[in-house]
Each structure stands twice: as C-alpha cells, then as structure tokens.
Design a protein around this motif. Sequence first.
Motif, PDB file in Angstrom:
ATOM      1  N   THR A  47       0.804  -1.208   0.000  1.00 47.13           N
ATOM      2  CA  THR A  47       0.000   0.000   0.000  1.00 47.13           C
ATOM      3  C   THR A  47       0.842   1.266   0.000  1.00 47.13           C
ATOM      4  OG1 THR A  47      -1.882   0.978   1.125  1.00 47.13           O
ATOM      5  CG2 THR A  47      -0.142   0.173   2.513  1.00 47.13           C
ATOM      6  N   VAL A  48       0.143   2.402   0.048  1.00 50.88           N
ATOM      7  CA  VAL A  48       0.742   3.705   0.296  1.00 50.88           C
ATOM      8  C   VAL A  48      -0.008   4.284   1.491  1.00 50.88           C
ATOM      9  CG1 VAL A  48       1.148   6.023  -0.617  1.00 50.88           C
ATOM     10  CG2 VAL A  48       1.242   4.047  -2.156  1.00 50.88           C
ATOM     11  N   TYR A  49       0.751   4.649   2.519  1.00 49.27           N
ATOM     12  CA  TYR A  49       0.104   5.200   3.710  1.00 49.27           C
ATOM     13  C   TYR A  49       1.056   6.131   4.435  1.00 49.27           C
ATOM     14  CZ  TYR A  49       2.536   1.548   6.438  1.00 49.27           C
ATOM     15  OH  TYR A  49       3.476   0.735   7.016  1.00 49.27           O
ATOM     16  N   ILE A  50       0.508   6.905   5.378  1.00 47.01           N
ATOM     17  CA  ILE A  50       1.292   7.864   6.147  1.00 47.01           C
ATOM     18  C   ILE A  50       1.095   7.570   7.625  1.00 47.01           C
ATOM     19  CG2 ILE A  50       1.628  10.305   6.726  1.00 47.01           C
ATOM     20  CD1 ILE A  50       0.547  10.981   3.929  1.00 47.01           C
ATOM     21  N   VAL A  51       2.205   7.608   8.364  1.00 48.80           N
ATOM     22  CA  VAL A  51       2.184   7.486   9.815  1.00 48.80           C
ATOM     23  C   VAL A  51       2.759   8.787  10.368  1.00 48.80           C
ATOM     24  CG1 VAL A  51       3.025   6.201  11.817  1.00 48.80           C
ATOM     25  CG2 VAL A  51       2.510   4.989   9.679  1.00 48.80           C
ATOM     26  N   ASP A  52       2.007   9.453  11.245  1.00 47.69           N
ATOM     27  CA  ASP A  52       2.405  10.741  11.819  1.00 47.69           C
ATOM     28  C   ASP A  52       2.441  10.592  13.337  1.00 47.69           C
ATOM     29  OD1 ASP A  52       2.984  13.437  12.204  1.00 47.69           O
ATOM     30  OD2 ASP A  52       0.924  14.099  11.846  1.00 47.69           O
ATOM     31  N   VAL A  53       3.606  10.850  13.926  1.00 43.61           N
ATOM     32  CA  VAL A  53       3.798  10.642  15.361  1.00 43.61           C
ATOM     33  C   VAL A  53       4.028  11.976  16.060  1.00 43.61           C
ATOM     34  CG1 VAL A  53       5.187   9.480  17.121  1.00 43.61           C
ATOM     35  CG2 VAL A  53       4.857   8.403  14.884  1.00 43.61           C
ATOM     36  N   THR A  54       3.253  12.227  17.097  1.00 46.29           N
ATOM     37  CA  THR A  54       3.467  13.353  18.008  1.00 46.29           C
ATOM     38  C   THR A  54       3.593  12.765  19.403  1.00 46.29           C
ATOM     39  OG1 THR A  54       1.116  13.718  18.504  1.00 46.29           O
ATOM     40  CG2 THR A  54       2.020  14.847  16.544  1.00 46.29           C
ATOM     41  N   PRO A  55       3.983  13.557  20.397  1.00 46.88           N
ATOM     42  CA  PRO A  55       4.050  12.994  21.751  1.00 46.88           C
ATOM     43  C   PRO A  55       2.711  12.473  22.266  1.00 46.88           C
ATOM     44  CG  PRO A  55       5.302  15.030  21.642  1.00 46.88           C
ATOM     45  CD  PRO A  55       4.561  14.901  20.331  1.00 46.88           C
ATOM     46  N   ALA A  65      -8.224   2.575   1.731  1.00 50.69           N
ATOM     47  CA  ALA A  65      -8.002   3.893   1.137  1.00 50.69           C
ATOM     48  C   ALA A  65      -9.002   4.919   1.653  1.00 50.69           C
ATOM     49  CB  ALA A  65      -8.081   3.794  -0.377  1.00 50.69           C
ATOM     50  N   GLY A  66      -8.476   6.047   2.130  1.00 52.03           N
ATOM     51  CA  GLY A  66      -9.304   7.125   2.657  1.00 52.03           C
ATOM     52  C   GLY A  66      -9.587   7.026   4.142  1.00 52.03           C
ATOM     53  N   ASP A  67      -9.225   5.892   4.763  1.00 54.92           N
ATOM     54  CA  ASP A  67      -9.456   5.690   6.196  1.00 54.92           C
ATOM     55  C   ASP A  67      -8.258   6.163   7.004  1.00 54.92           C
ATOM     56  OD1 ASP A  67     -11.883   4.442   5.688  1.00 54.92           O
ATOM     57  OD2 ASP A  67     -11.078   2.414   5.924  1.00 54.92           O
ATOM     58  N   GLY A  68      -8.547   6.571   8.238  1.00 58.54           N
ATOM     59  CA  GLY A  68      -7.502   6.939   9.175  1.00 58.54           C
ATOM     60  C   GLY A  68      -7.900   6.539  10.571  1.00 58.54           C
ATOM     61  N   VAL A  69      -6.908   6.513  11.458  1.00 63.36           N
ATOM     62  CA  VAL A  69      -7.152   6.220  12.859  1.00 63.36           C
ATOM     63  C   VAL A  69      -6.134   6.989  13.688  1.00 63.36           C
ATOM     64  CG1 VAL A  69      -5.684   4.145  12.972  1.00 63.36           C
ATOM     65  CG2 VAL A  69      -7.611   4.376  14.552  1.00 63.36           C
ATOM     66  N   ASP A  70      -6.566   7.472  14.852  1.00 63.80           N
ATOM     67  CA  ASP A  70      -5.682   8.115  15.817  1.00 63.80           C
ATOM     68  C   ASP A  70      -5.509   7.153  16.978  1.00 63.80           C
ATOM     69  OD1 ASP A  70      -5.377  10.623  14.452  1.00 63.80           O
ATOM     70  OD2 ASP A  70      -7.426  11.108  15.048  1.00 63.80           O
ATOM     71  N   VAL A  71      -4.244   6.939  17.387  1.00 63.83           N
ATOM     72  CA  VAL A  71      -3.933   5.977  18.427  1.00 63.83           C
ATOM     73  C   VAL A  71      -3.138   6.681  19.519  1.00 63.83           C
ATOM     74  CG1 VAL A  71      -2.858   3.753  18.939  1.00 63.83           C
ATOM     75  CG2 VAL A  71      -3.764   4.199  16.644  1.00 63.83           C
ATOM     76  N   PHE A 108      -2.937   7.103   8.144  1.00 67.65           N
ATOM     77  CA  PHE A 108      -3.866   7.392   7.058  1.00 67.65           C
ATOM     78  C   PHE A 108      -3.460   6.581   5.836  1.00 67.65           C
ATOM     79  CE2 PHE A 108      -4.956   9.875   3.209  1.00 67.65           C
ATOM     80  CZ  PHE A 108      -6.336   9.839   3.321  1.00 67.65           C
ATOM     81  N   VAL A 109      -4.420   5.908   5.191  1.00 66.17           N
ATOM     82  CA  VAL A 109      -4.146   5.063   4.037  1.00 66.17           C
ATOM     83  C   VAL A 109      -4.538   5.798   2.758  1.00 66.17           C
ATOM     84  CG1 VAL A 109      -4.681   2.882   2.883  1.00 66.17           C
ATOM     85  CG2 VAL A 109      -4.438   2.957   5.371  1.00 66.17           C
ATOM     86  N   VAL A 110      -3.569   5.906   1.842  1.00 62.42           N
ATOM     87  CA  VAL A 110      -3.811   6.513   0.538  1.00 62.42           C
ATOM     88  C   VAL A 110      -4.339   5.452  -0.423  1.00 62.42           C
ATOM     89  CG1 VAL A 110      -2.776   7.783  -1.389  1.00 62.42           C
ATOM     90  CG2 VAL A 110      -1.986   8.204   0.960  1.00 62.42           C
ATOM     91  N   HIS A 111      -3.654   4.303  -0.481  1.00 62.83           N
ATOM     92  CA  HIS A 111      -4.047   3.157  -1.319  1.00 62.83           C
ATOM     93  C   HIS A 111      -3.792   1.884  -0.536  1.00 62.83           C
ATOM     94  CE1 HIS A 111      -4.144   5.694  -4.892  1.00 62.83           C
ATOM     95  NE2 HIS A 111      -2.944   6.127  -4.584  1.00 62.83           N
ATOM     96  N   GLY A 112      -4.593   0.856  -0.749  1.00 61.19           N
ATOM     97  CA  GLY A 112      -4.337  -0.452  -0.155  1.00 61.19           C
ATOM     98  C   GLY A 112      -4.949  -0.617   1.218  1.00 61.19           C
ATOM     99  N   GLU A 113      -4.281  -1.432   2.046  1.00 53.96           N
ATOM    100  CA  GLU A 113      -4.774  -1.765   3.383  1.00 53.96           C
ATOM    101  C   GLU A 113      -3.641  -1.740   4.395  1.00 53.96           C
ATOM    102  OE1 GLU A 113      -6.435  -5.687   3.047  1.00 53.96           O
ATOM    103  OE2 GLU A 113      -8.317  -4.933   2.228  1.00 53.96           O
ATOM    104  N   GLU A 164      -9.980  18.004   4.026  1.00 56.57           N
ATOM    105  CA  GLU A 164      -9.064  18.984   4.600  1.00 56.57           C
ATOM    106  C   GLU A 164      -7.934  18.314   5.385  1.00 56.57           C
ATOM    107  OE1 GLU A 164      -9.400  22.510   7.863  1.00 56.57           O
ATOM    108  OE2 GLU A 164     -10.915  22.500   6.278  1.00 56.57           O
ATOM    109  N   ARG A 165      -8.267  17.368   6.244  1.00 51.25           N
ATOM    110  CA  ARG A 165      -7.236  16.690   7.044  1.00 51.25           C
ATOM    111  C   ARG A 165      -6.328  15.845   6.156  1.00 51.25           C
ATOM    112  NH1 ARG A 165      -7.838  12.686  12.344  1.00 51.25           N
ATOM    113  NH2 ARG A 165      -5.598  12.695  12.807  1.00 51.25           N
ATOM    114  N   ALA A 166      -6.910  15.114   5.214  1.00 52.04           N
ATOM    115  CA  ALA A 166      -6.107  14.268   4.326  1.00 52.04           C
ATOM    116  C   ALA A 166      -5.181  15.124   3.464  1.00 52.04           C
ATOM    117  CB  ALA A 166      -7.014  13.405   3.453  1.00 52.04           C
ATOM    118  N   LYS A 167      -5.695  16.205   2.883  1.00 49.39           N
ATOM    119  CA  LYS A 167      -4.876  17.064   2.027  1.00 49.39           C
ATOM    120  C   LYS A 167      -3.754  17.720   2.814  1.00 49.39           C
ATOM    121  CE  LYS A 167      -8.298  18.067  -1.513  1.00 49.39           C
ATOM    122  NZ  LYS A 167      -9.149  19.086  -2.129  1.00 49.39           N
ATOM    123  N   ALA A 168      -4.012  18.133   4.042  1.00 46.04           N
ATOM    124  CA  ALA A 168      -2.971  18.752   4.867  1.00 46.04           C
ATOM    125  C   ALA A 168      -1.832  17.770   5.137  1.00 46.04           C
ATOM    126  CB  ALA A 168      -3.564  19.267   6.181  1.00 46.04           C
TER     127      ALA A 168
END
Length: 172
Positions: A105-113, A141-147, A119-124, A161-165
């Motif tokens: 897939t293509v996805y993004i992982v964003d870590v803060t304290p 694709a298009g799904d996200g989760v905050d952990v 967030f998944v762009v393509h795939g699973e 808005e959140r995905a584009k940012a």
Amino acid sequence: MNILRSLMALILLAGFTGAARAQTQVPQNCDVTTASDPDRQVLTCALGIVIELEAAAQMGFSDLSSGSAPGVIDLDVGAALIEVEPGTALPQIRTPHAIAAVRGTVYIVDVTPEKTSVFVVHGEVSVTQHDTSDDPVLLTAGDGVDVGPGLQLEVRRWGDERAKALLARFAR
C-alpha cells in the motif's frame, strides 16, 4: 553483507536547509536522496519499499537480515509516507503508540508525543495499539485512525481537509 551491524554503525544526518534535521539509520540496501518543497528525505530500499520522511522525522530499522527489506521500522517522531509494492514486503511501523502492519500500500504514519495517526492513501493497513488486548483495525483507502492513551481505535473516513494537509507534507 551484515546490514544489522551497519545499522548500528551508520547514522545519517540529512542535509536539510531548515532548522529541524532528521536523524535516520539507513540500511545498506537503501539509497537515500533528498526532495524539497517541502524538505524531506527519500529512502528507496530493496524489495519494493520507498519511505519519505519529513525533515523533523526520526526513524530507525530493526529485524533486518542481509539483503532483506526492512522488517520493522521504528518511527519516534514526525511523519513518514510509506510505499510498498504489493506482494514484496510486509514491514511494520512501530511508534510509541501503535503498530501499523502494511499489506501492500501507500500510507502515512504521523507521530506526536500525544498520539500516532495513520492514514491510508491506497491499499490496506492493519493498526494495533501498544499494551492493549484490543483487536487490530483494518484501514483501507481514505481511512484513518488516531492511536494514543485514552483513545479508542476507531476507523474513520478522513475529511478532505485533514487528508490534504497531511499529504501536502509530502508534496502530494
């Protein structure tokens, strides 16, 4: 070629012009380039994995064997966009809050304290929370989760808005 030994010996400071600098261990089977607007580091690794790191990201690798793709990628802070060719490798992204297991897939992982956002762009992508017995959630694709502490694993369709940012942080 002993990649594990070279991981411990090789620390690369990315040559970004901004104030923040990425500190990343780079396995021998990955080529490193830089991209700009915004500044980021691009690792193109064997067996079909491309990892883009924003300038402030801090990442390391573990579970490597000679000539293999990264098995576990530890992302401590910042965001990484991960592209994996289906059927080539199944790395896990470990953060202080979550484990994201790729399924091609293509996805993004964003870590803060406070939390990790996936967030998944393509795939699973399968996501689990550290230190709980909760079942993993599956993002498409298009799904996200905050952990994070006190947050329920709840799959949501992310608004434009959140995905584009988030995608803009990787010039996408």
